[in-house]
Enzyme design. Structure first.
Site, PDB file in Angstrom:
ATOM      1  N   LYS A 266      -7.878  14.022   4.433  1.00 14.94           N
ATOM      2  CA  LYS A 266      -7.006  12.847   4.414  1.00 14.94           C
ATOM      3  C   LYS A 266      -5.996  13.022   5.536  1.00 14.94           C
ATOM      4  O   LYS A 266      -5.950  14.085   6.156  1.00 14.94           O
ATOM      5  CB  LYS A 266      -6.294  12.725   3.068  1.00 14.94           C
ATOM      6  CG  LYS A 266      -5.627  14.042   2.602  1.00 14.94           C
ATOM      7  CD  LYS A 266      -5.048  13.939   1.202  1.00 14.94           C
ATOM      8  CE  LYS A 266      -6.056  14.069   0.098  1.00 14.94           C
ATOM      9  NZ  LYS A 266      -6.277  12.860  -0.662  1.00 14.94           N
ATOM     10  N   ARG A 267      -5.187  11.998   5.810  1.00 14.04           N
ATOM     11  CA  ARG A 267      -4.134  12.171   6.808  1.00 14.04           C
ATOM     12  C   ARG A 267      -3.207  13.306   6.412  1.00 14.04           C
ATOM     13  O   ARG A 267      -3.062  13.605   5.225  1.00 14.04           O
ATOM     14  CB  ARG A 267      -3.327  10.875   6.946  1.00 14.04           C
ATOM     15  CG  ARG A 267      -4.027   9.814   7.745  1.00 14.04           C
ATOM     16  CD  ARG A 267      -4.246  10.221   9.182  1.00 14.04           C
ATOM     17  NE  ARG A 267      -3.013  10.214   9.939  1.00 14.04           N
ATOM     18  CZ  ARG A 267      -2.753   9.400  10.959  1.00 14.04           C
ATOM     19  NH1 ARG A 267      -3.654   8.522  11.357  1.00 14.04           N
ATOM     20  NH2 ARG A 267      -1.606   9.460  11.609  1.00 14.04           N
TER      21      ARG A 267
ATOM     22  N   HIS B 271       0.804  -1.234   0.000  1.00 13.46           N
ATOM     23  CA  HIS B 271       0.000   0.000   0.000  1.00 13.46           C
ATOM     24  C   HIS B 271       0.827   1.270   0.000  1.00 13.46           C
ATOM     25  O   HIS B 271       0.273   2.365   0.155  1.00 13.46           O
ATOM     26  CB  HIS B 271      -0.918   0.053   1.219  1.00 13.46           C
ATOM     27  CG  HIS B 271      -1.981  -0.987   1.232  1.00 13.46           C
ATOM     28  ND1 HIS B 271      -3.262  -0.768   0.767  1.00 13.46           N
ATOM     29  CD2 HIS B 271      -1.957  -2.269   1.640  1.00 13.46           C
ATOM     30  CE1 HIS B 271      -3.979  -1.860   0.910  1.00 13.46           C
ATOM     31  NE2 HIS B 271      -3.200  -2.800   1.440  1.00 13.46           N
TER      32      HIS B 271
ATOM     33  N   LYS C   3       1.317  14.409   0.650  1.00  7.79           N
ATOM     34  CA  LYS C   3      -0.039  14.693   0.173  1.00  7.79           C
ATOM     35  C   LYS C   3      -0.219  16.177  -0.166  1.00  7.79           C
ATOM     36  O   LYS C   3      -1.201  16.593  -0.748  1.00  7.79           O
ATOM     37  CB  LYS C   3      -1.081  14.257   1.206  1.00  7.79           C
ATOM     38  CG  LYS C   3      -1.115  12.742   1.422  1.00  7.79           C
ATOM     39  CD  LYS C   3      -2.115  12.348   2.509  1.00  7.79           C
ATOM     40  CE  LYS C   3      -2.045  10.898   2.918  1.00  7.79           C
ATOM     41  NZ  LYS C   3      -2.758   9.981   2.015  1.00  7.79           N
TER      42      LYS C   3
ATOM     43  N   THR D 223      -8.496   6.741  -1.739  1.00  9.03           N
ATOM     44  CA  THR D 223      -9.859   6.225  -1.825  1.00  9.03           C
ATOM     45  C   THR D 223     -10.858   7.355  -1.542  1.00  9.03           C
ATOM     46  O   THR D 223     -12.001   7.312  -1.995  1.00  9.03           O
ATOM     47  CB  THR D 223     -10.091   5.073  -0.827  1.00  9.03           C
ATOM     48  OG1 THR D 223      -9.470   5.416   0.415  1.00  9.03           O
ATOM     49  CG2 THR D 223      -9.503   3.777  -1.336  1.00  9.03           C
TER      50      THR D 223
ATOM     51  N   LYS E  99     -14.647   8.548  -3.152  1.00  8.74           N
ATOM     52  CA  LYS E  99     -15.858   8.903  -2.401  1.00  8.74           C
ATOM     53  C   LYS E  99     -16.352  10.284  -2.819  1.00  8.74           C
ATOM     54  O   LYS E  99     -17.558  10.525  -2.944  1.00  8.74           O
ATOM     55  CB  LYS E  99     -15.566   8.881  -0.893  1.00  8.74           C
ATOM     56  CG  LYS E  99     -15.292   7.475  -0.376  1.00  8.74           C
ATOM     57  CD  LYS E  99     -14.591   7.448   0.972  1.00  8.74           C
ATOM     58  CE  LYS E  99     -13.986   6.061   1.190  1.00  8.74           C
ATOM     59  NZ  LYS E  99     -13.010   6.002   2.281  1.00  8.74           N
TER      60      LYS E  99
HETATM   61  C1  26W Z   1       4.564   0.953   9.890  1.00  5.17           C
HETATM   62  C2  26W Z   1       3.713   2.168   9.844  1.00  5.17           C
HETATM   63  C3  26W Z   1       2.757   2.171   8.723  1.00  5.17           C
HETATM   64  C4  26W Z   1       1.405   2.207   8.987  1.00  5.17           C
HETATM   65  C5  26W Z   1       0.479   2.231   7.944  1.00  5.17           C
HETATM   66  C6  26W Z   1       3.186   2.131   7.408  1.00  5.17           C
HETATM   67  C7  26W Z   1       2.271   2.142   6.388  1.00  5.17           C
HETATM   68  C8  26W Z   1       0.926   2.194   6.638  1.00  5.17           C
HETATM   69  C9  26W Z   1      -0.099   2.180   5.526  1.00  5.17           C
HETATM   70  C10 26W Z   1       0.325   1.215   4.443  1.00  5.17           C
HETATM   71  C11 26W Z   1      -0.355   3.535   4.971  1.00  5.17           C
HETATM   72  C12 26W Z   1      -1.630   3.600   4.190  1.00  5.17           C
HETATM   73  O1  26W Z   1      -2.706   3.694   4.748  1.00  5.17           O
HETATM   74  N1  26W Z   1      -1.542   3.605   2.858  1.00  5.17           N
HETATM   75  C13 26W Z   1      -2.671   3.980   2.034  1.00  5.17           C
HETATM   76  O2  26W Z   1      -3.384   2.826   1.642  1.00  5.17           O
HETATM   77  C14 26W Z   1      -4.565   3.178   0.939  1.00  5.17           C
HETATM   78  C15 26W Z   1      -5.337   1.924   0.673  1.00  5.17           C
HETATM   79  O3  26W Z   1      -4.697   1.153  -0.292  1.00  5.17           O
HETATM   80  C16 26W Z   1      -4.230   3.935  -0.326  1.00  5.17           C
HETATM   81  O4  26W Z   1      -5.408   4.343  -0.955  1.00  5.17           O
HETATM   82  C17 26W Z   1      -3.372   5.160  -0.004  1.00  5.17           C
HETATM   83  O5  26W Z   1      -2.929   5.784  -1.196  1.00  5.17           O
HETATM   84  C18 26W Z   1      -2.179   4.754   0.829  1.00  5.17           C
HETATM   85  O6  26W Z   1      -1.463   5.892   1.265  1.00  5.17           O
END
Ligand code: 26W
Length: 811
Positions: free
Chosen positions: A545-546, A357, A551, A653, A657
Site C-alpha cells: 500500500k502507499r 475517502h 498505515k 481495498t 484483493k
Molecule cells: C489533496 C491530496 C490528496 C490526494 C488523494 C488527498 C487525498 C487523497 C485520497 C482521498 C487518498 C486516498 O486514496 N484515500 C483512500 O481511498 C480508498 C478508496 O476509497 C480507501 O480504500 C482508502 O482507505 C483511502 O485511504
C-alpha cells in the site's frame, strides 16, 4: 454474450493492422508493432460495440453517471479487454500462428498509472463494474503525460523516475479533436446591464487553454456494454507568437503554449496531503470545465433544454478534487443559459453527489481564497454567493452556536473548504466503509448531519474481482470453476459454494498447491529484482500500500526487529520461517515515509547478512508497487497486513484483493476490516489493537506517553535500542524522535508503541495457526468464499440504486 471471432479472423485482423499502420507482415514486424496491432484489433471490436451499446448512444434514453475523478488507475488493458470479451482462446491461437505469444504481449504493456493509490484504483474498478453491470457511465479525468512516478530503490532510498506511459499506452486512446473545449483562466469581470434591465457579468482578458479529449474504451464482462474514460489533454490555441519570434524572443514566443501544456503534464504524487498549489488548482478547473461544458452541450443537443438535466445525468464527485463542478455548472446555467440563481441551484443540487475517502485533516482540501479569486474570478463570485446563502441557512439552523456555524462555513478565515462546499451542494454524501461512513456522519460532518440527516449514507468499497481472481490467479480461478461451476464470474456471491469444501482435505491440499505455485512465481520475480532467494514454504507476510505513518508499516517493522532480537538472544529459538514482503511508494516530499522505506531496506540487508537469521526471517522490499505488481503479489500472499490505527483508514481495498486470493488478515478494527471480520467470523481473522473508541479515549485524556511502555516492555526498549545503533553505519534518529519526542499525542502520533504488544500476540497466533495446515487451509478457503460481498459490481449497484438513480439494460 458471445462474439464470433475465430483465431483465423483474429490473425487476419492483426495482419491487416500490421500492413496498414506499419507496412509490415507478422514475419518482419517488431514486438512493439505486434503489440500495437493486437491492441488496435481489440479496440476496433470494442468500438463496434460502443457504437451500438454505449454511453454515447444510449444516453439518448437512459440516465448515465459521470464519474469525475482527478485519478484513475486502470493498470494494463489488453488482458482485461480480451478476458471481458471472452476472446482469450482465439487470440492465443492467432498469436501462436503469427509466431508470437500472448503472455509476452501482456507483459509488454505499461501500466496506465494515472493515480496515486486507493482512490484512483477504486475509480477504475467502478468503471469496469458499471460496464459489467450493463449500465451507462463515463469517467472523466486528465490525460497526464506522466503518471505516478516509477520508484527505484538505490542504497535503501527511494528514487523517483518519470513514468512515460504514453509510448505504448497510447494504443488505447482515441483522440477526438472535434470535441475539444475551451477553458478560460484569469481575466477580469465587468458588470453590464442588458436591454431587459438584467445585470450580466462579462468575463474578459482571460487566457484560453484548449482541452482535447482522448477516450479510452472500458469493456464490461459479458454485458456487451462499452463505456468510455475521457481523459482531457491540455494545449494552447497559440502554438507560437510570431511577433515575439520575429523580435528574437524565442523562449517567450512559446511561453503560452508551454504554460498550457504543463497543466496535463504530470500527476501530483501526493496522496492524503493537500499542498494548495496553483498548478493543481489549474488542473482541477481544466478538467472540470471541459467536462461540464461537454455534458451540458450534449444534453442540450438531445433535449433542447437543461431544465431536467438531472433526470439524465448524475455527476459524482470522487473526493473533493472535482468540487469545482458545482461552481462550473452554476456558471454555465446562469451565464450561458440565463437561469436564475434558485433554478440553477435546484438543478445543480439534484445532479451532484460526493464520496469522502479520508478523514485525515491534512488531506482535506482548502484553497487560499485570494489565489482562487485570481485564477477563477467568476467561480469565486459564485462561491461567495453560495457561502452567503449557506451562512443564512446556518444562522437559521444554529442561531446560538457560532462555533458550529464557523466550522461548517464554506469560506472561513480566507480559506475555501472544498469538503464543506461538497456537502452543502450534494444531494447525497457517502463514506467508503460502514465504520468510515459513521465517522464522517458523527464527527467530520456532524453539523451537516444534524441539519440534513438524510443526506448521509454508506457504500462500502468493492474491487474488480475478475481482474484479481480470474486474470491474476488463473489456477485458483480454474479450480474454483471445477468445484463450483463458472457462475461466480458473473455473481461473486457464488464463491460461497466453496464453503462446502471447508473440511475437505483433498480440496485444501489442492488449494495449498496452487498457493505454493503462485509463491514460486513471486519468488522468481524477487530473485530477479532483489537478488534474494526466498523459501516458498515460509509464510509470505504481505503489506502492500502507499507508505504512510497512519498505515503503520513501522509497526510491522517493529515486529520484525523484535523477532530479530529474539533470535539473536536465543539462536535456537523455534520460529515459523517468514518472508516479509513490502511494496510502497512514498510521496516525494514525505520525509518520514522515506525514512521508513530506508529502515525496511537496510533491515533487509542486515537480516540477509546473518546466516542464523536469513533462513528464518527475511524482508523483501519490492520496488515500484503498482497495479501490475499487485496482480503478481496478491495470489502469492499468505498473510494480509491491515494494521492502520483504528479510525484512520477509510476502507482499504488491498485487504479485499488479498482476502479474495486466500490470504488471511491480521488487522485492526478499521475501515473495511470490520466488514471482513463480520463476513469471515472471529476464527478466520487475527484481530488486534485498540478500537476507535479506545483510541479516542486515550487521545481525549491527553496522557499517552510512549515512555511508560518503554520502561515496562522489554521488547519495546530493545527495539528502540536496535533503531539507535543496531545497523552499523545507519542512523534512524528521526524515526526514534517521531515516536518519543513531544507531548499530548505528538509523540507516536499513530500509537505504534501502544498497539505493539497486542500485535505481537496476534502474530504469535498467526504462526501457530499456520503450522496447523488443515486449520490454515480452512481459514484461507473461508476468506475466498466470503470475499464476494466486496465485489465492485455490488458497490456499483448500491450507488446506482441509492445515489445515481441509473439502471442496467439487463434488468
Ligand atoms: C489533496 C491530496 C490528496 C490526494 C488523494 C488527498 C487525498 C487523497 C485520497 C482521498 C487518498 C486516498 O486514496 N484515500 C483512500 O481511498 C480508498 C478508496 O476509497 C480507501 O480504500 C482508502 O482507505 C483511502 O485511504
Amino acid at each position: 454474450m458471445d462474439y464470433v471471432y475465430t483465431s483465423q479472423d483474429i490473425s487476419r485482423l492483426i495482419e491487416g493492422k500490421l500492413t496498414r499502420y506499419f507496412g509490415r507482415e507478422s514475419g518482419n514486424a517488431t514486438k512493439h508493432q505486434i503489440f500495437r496491432a493486437a491492441c488496435y484489433v481489440v479496440r476496433d471490436i470494442l468500438s463496434e460495440l460502443w457504437l451500438t451499446n454505449s454511453d454515447a448512444v444510449c444516453s439518448q434514453t437512459e440516465k448515465q453517471v459521470i464519474y469525475l475523478s482527478m485519478e484513475f488507475l486502470p493498470g494494463t488493458s489488453l488482458r482485461n479487454n480480451i478476458f471481458n470479451l471472452g476472446l482469450e482462446e482465439p487470440f492465443q491461437e492467432a498469436l501462436g500462428e503469427l509466431g508470437g505469444n500472448l503472455e509476452e504481449l501482456y507483459r509488454m504493456e505499461p501500466d496506465a498509472g494515472l493515480g496515486n493509490g486507493g482512490l484512483g484504483r477504486l475509480a477504475s474498478c467502478y468503471l469496469d463494474a458499471i460496464s459489467s453491470q450493463g449500465m451507462f457511465g463515463q469517467g472523466m479525468s486528465i490525460c497526464y503525460e506522466y503518471g505516478i512516478f516509477k520508484q527505484q530503490i538505490k542504497d535503501g532510498r527511494q528514487v523517483e523516475q518519470p513514468d512515460d506511459w504514453l509510448d505504448l499506452g497510447e494504443s488505447w486512446l482515441i483522440t477526438k479533436e472535434d470535441e475539444a473545449e475551451e477553458v478560460h483562466f484569469g481575466g477580469k469581470l465587468t458588470e453590464v446591464w442588458d436591454d431587459k434591465g438584467r445585470m450580466k457579468l462579462i468575463h474578459s482578458d482571460y487566457t484560453t487553454v484548449i482541452a482535447i479529449p482522448r477516450d479510452m474504451l472500458i469493456s464490461g464482462y459479458g454485458s456487451g456494454v462499452v463505456n468510455t474514460l475521457r481523459l482531457w489533454q491540455s494545449t494552447s490555441p497559440i502554438s507560437i507568437d510570431m511577433e515575439l519570434f520575429a523580435k528574437g524572443e524565442y523562449l517567450k514566443a512559446m511561453e503560452e503554449k508551454h504554460q498550457a501544456e504543463i497543466i496535463s503534464k504530470i500527476l501530483y504524487p501526493e496522496d492524503a496531503h493537500d499542498e494548495g498549489k496553483i498548478l493543481r488548482m489549474k488542473q482541477q478547473y481544466f478538467f472540470i470545465s471541459a467536462s461540464m461544458q461537454t455534458l451540458t452541450k450534449r444534453h442540450l443537443c438531445t433535449y433542447g433544454s437543461l431544465d431536467r438535466f438531472y433526470e439524465k445525468i448524475a455527476v459524482h464527485i470522487n473526493d473533493t478534487h472535482p468540487t469545482m463542478a458545482i461552481l462550473e455548472l452554476m456558471r454555465i446555467l446562469m451565464d450561458d443559459h440565463e437561469y436564475e440563481w434558485d433554478d440553477a441551484w435546484n438543478i445543480v443540487t439534484k445532479t451532484v453527489s460526493y464520496t469522502n475517502h479520508t478523514v485525515m485533516p491534512e488531506a482535506l482540501e482548502q484553497w487560499p481564497e485570494a489565489l482562487f479569486a485570481g485564477l477563477l474570478p467568476r467561480l469565486h463570485s459564485i462561491l461567495k454567493e453560495i457561502n452567503r446563502r449557506f451562512n443564512d441557512a446556518l444562522h437559521d439552523a444554529f442561531p446560538a452556536n457560532e462555533m458550529r456555524r464557523n466550522e461548517m462555513a464554506v469560506i472561513f478565515n480566507g480559506k475555501i473548504r472544498m469538503a464543506n462546499l461538497c456537502v452543502a451542494a450534494s444531494h447525497t454524501v457517502n463514506g467508503v466503509s460502514a465504520l468510515h461512513s459513521g465517522i464522517i456522519k458523527e464527527k467530520l460532518f456532524s453539523g451537516f448531519s444534524e441539519m440534513t440527516p438524510g443526506k448521509f449514507t454508506n457504500v462500502t468499497n468493492g474491487i474488480a474481482y475478475r481482474r484479481w481472481l480470474c486474470q491474476a490467479n488463473p489456477k485458483l480461478s480454474g479450480f474454483i470453476e471445477e468445484l463450483c461451476g463458472p457462475g461466480f464470474k458473473r455473481d461473486s456471491r457464488e464463491l460461497e459454494k466453496l464453503l462446502a469444501y471447508k473440511e475437505d482435505r483433498i480440496v485444501l491440499e489442492q488449494l495449498a498447491v496452487i498457493k505454493r505455485d503462485n509463491k514460486l512465481r513471486l519468488a522468481e520475480k524477487i530473485k530477479n529484482s532483489n537478488g534474494i532467494i526466498v523459501n516458498p514454504d515460509s509464510i509470505f507476510d504481505v503489506q502492500v500500500k502507499r507508505l504512510h505513518e497512519y498505515k503503520r508499516q513501522l509497526l510491522n517493522l517493529f515486529h520484525i526487529i523484535d523477532l530479530y532480537n529474539q533470535i539473536k538472544e536465543n539462536p535456537n529459538l523455534e520460529i515459523q520461517p517468514r518472508t516479509f514482503i513490502f511494496g510502497a511508494k512514498a510521496a516525494a516530499g514525505y520525509y518520514m515515509a522515506k525514512q521508513i522505506i530506508r529502515l525496511a531496506c537496510k533491515l533487509s540487508e542486515q537480516l540477509e547478512k546473518d546466516p542464523v537469521i536469513r533462513d528464518r526471517i527475511k524482508i523483501v522490499f519490492l520496488e515500484n508497487y503498482s497495479v501490475s505488481l499487485s496482480e503478481m503479489i496478491m495470489p502469492a500472499a499468505d498473510l494480509s497486513e491491515q494494521i492502520s490505527l483504528a479510525g484512520t483508514e477509510a476502507s482499504g481495498t488491498g485487504n479485499m484483493k488479498l482476502m479474495l486470493n486466500g490470504a488471511v488478515t491480521i488487522g485492526t478494527m478499521d475501515g473495511a476490516n470490520v466488514e471482513i471480520y463480520n463476513a469471515v467470523g472471529k476464527e478466520n481473522i487475527f484481530l488486534f489493537g485498540m478500537s476507535v473508541e479506545e483510541v479516542e479515549k486515550l487521545k481525549g485524556q491527553g496522557l499517552y506517553s510512549p515512555w511508560g511502555f518503554y520502561q515496562d516492555n522489554r521488547s519495546i526498549s530493545e527495539i528502540i535500542k536496535f533503531l539507535a545503533g543496531g545497523i552499523p553505519g545507519e542512523n534512524f534518529g528521526d524515526i526514534i524522535n517521531s515516536l518519543t519526542t513531544g507531548y499530548n499525542g505528538e509523540a507516536d502520533h499513530y500509537f505504534v508503541i501502544a498497539d505493539f504488544e497486542s500485535y505481537k500476540n496476534a502474530q504469535q497466533e498467526v504462526s501457530a495457526a499456520y503450522r496447523d495446515t488443515q486449520r490454515w487451509g480452512g481459514m484461507s478457503l473461508t476468506n475466498i468464499a466470503k470475499a464476494g460481498v466486496f465485489s465492485a459490481d455490488r458497490s456499483v449497484r448500491e450507488y446506482a440504486d441509492k445515489i445515481w438513480g441509473i439502471k442496467s439494460i439487463n434488468d
